[in-house]
Design a protein around this motif. Structure first.
Motif, short mmCIF file in Angstrom:
data_model
loop_
_atom_site.label_atom_id
_atom_site.label_comp_id
_atom_site.label_asym_id
_atom_site.label_seq_id
_atom_site.Cartn_x
_atom_site.Cartn_y
_atom_site.Cartn_z
N UNK A 1 24.43 45.72 24.83
CA UNK A 1 25.26 46.87 24.49
C UNK A 1 25.74 47.68 25.69
N UNK A 2 25.00 47.64 26.78
CA UNK A 2 25.39 48.40 27.97
C UNK A 2 25.79 47.48 29.12
N UNK A 3 25.94 46.19 28.84
CA UNK A 3 26.34 45.25 29.88
C UNK A 3 25.19 44.67 30.67
N UNK A 4 23.95 45.00 30.28
CA UNK A 4 22.78 44.49 30.99
C UNK A 4 22.04 43.51 30.10
N UNK A 5 22.55 42.30 30.05
CA UNK A 5 22.02 41.27 29.18
C UNK A 5 20.54 41.02 29.45
N UNK A 6 19.74 40.95 28.39
CA UNK A 6 18.33 40.61 28.59
C UNK A 6 18.13 39.11 28.87
N UNK B 1 28.42 52.16 33.03
CA UNK B 1 27.03 51.98 32.62
C UNK B 1 26.12 51.83 33.83
N UNK B 2 24.86 52.08 33.61
CA UNK B 2 23.88 51.93 34.70
C UNK B 2 23.64 50.45 34.94
N UNK B 3 23.76 50.05 36.18
CA UNK B 3 23.51 48.66 36.54
C UNK B 3 22.04 48.42 36.82
N UNK C 1 25.76 36.98 32.47
CA UNK C 1 25.81 37.93 33.59
C UNK C 1 25.59 39.37 33.14
N UNK C 2 24.94 40.11 34.01
CA UNK C 2 24.80 41.56 33.82
C UNK C 2 26.04 42.20 34.42
N UNK C 3 26.82 42.84 33.57
CA UNK C 3 28.07 43.44 34.03
C UNK C 3 28.03 44.95 34.06
#
Length: 109
Positions: A43-48, A102-104, A53-55
């Motif tokens: 939801x925040x671009x930080x795939x578990x 979003x927070x990376x 990729x973490x975007x």
């Protein structure tokens, strides 16, 4: 001013004009449009999942250019190409703005 300086200045201006400009995105609108993205990227671009990729927290311009490249077929990924196929440049800008806000993984915001 010498001809060499004039030519150099003209070349510099032409170079800037040739750069693709980012569509000024709206993070709030991008959040609304990002629900389908959450399936892979979170939801925040930080795939578990390490498969995606973490975007979250990436540079907005980078995200926008990457989305454009998928849309144009310059980046090859069947899933991403299908996801962006019908999106407008404004949609891509909104998504880029949202995920950039979003927070990376390595950021302290």
């Amino acid at each position: 001013m010498t001809m060499r300086k004039i030519a150099g200045a003209a070349l510099a201006l032409l170079s800037l004009a040739a750069l693709p400009a980012i569509a000024a995105g709206d993070p709030a609108v991008g959040k609304e449009k990002s629900t389908v993205c959450a399936a892979c990227h979170g939801p925040d671009g930080n795939s578990p999942s390490p498969e995606f990729p973490r975007i979250g927290g990436q540079y907005e311009e980078y995200l926008y250019q990457a989305l454009l490249a998928y849309k144009a077929g310059k980046r090859k990924n069947p899933i991403m190409m299908a996801q962006v196929e019908k999106l407008s440049p404004a949609d891509l800008g909104d998504l880029a703005a949202y995920f950039a806000s979003q927070k990376g993984l390595y950021q302290k915001r």
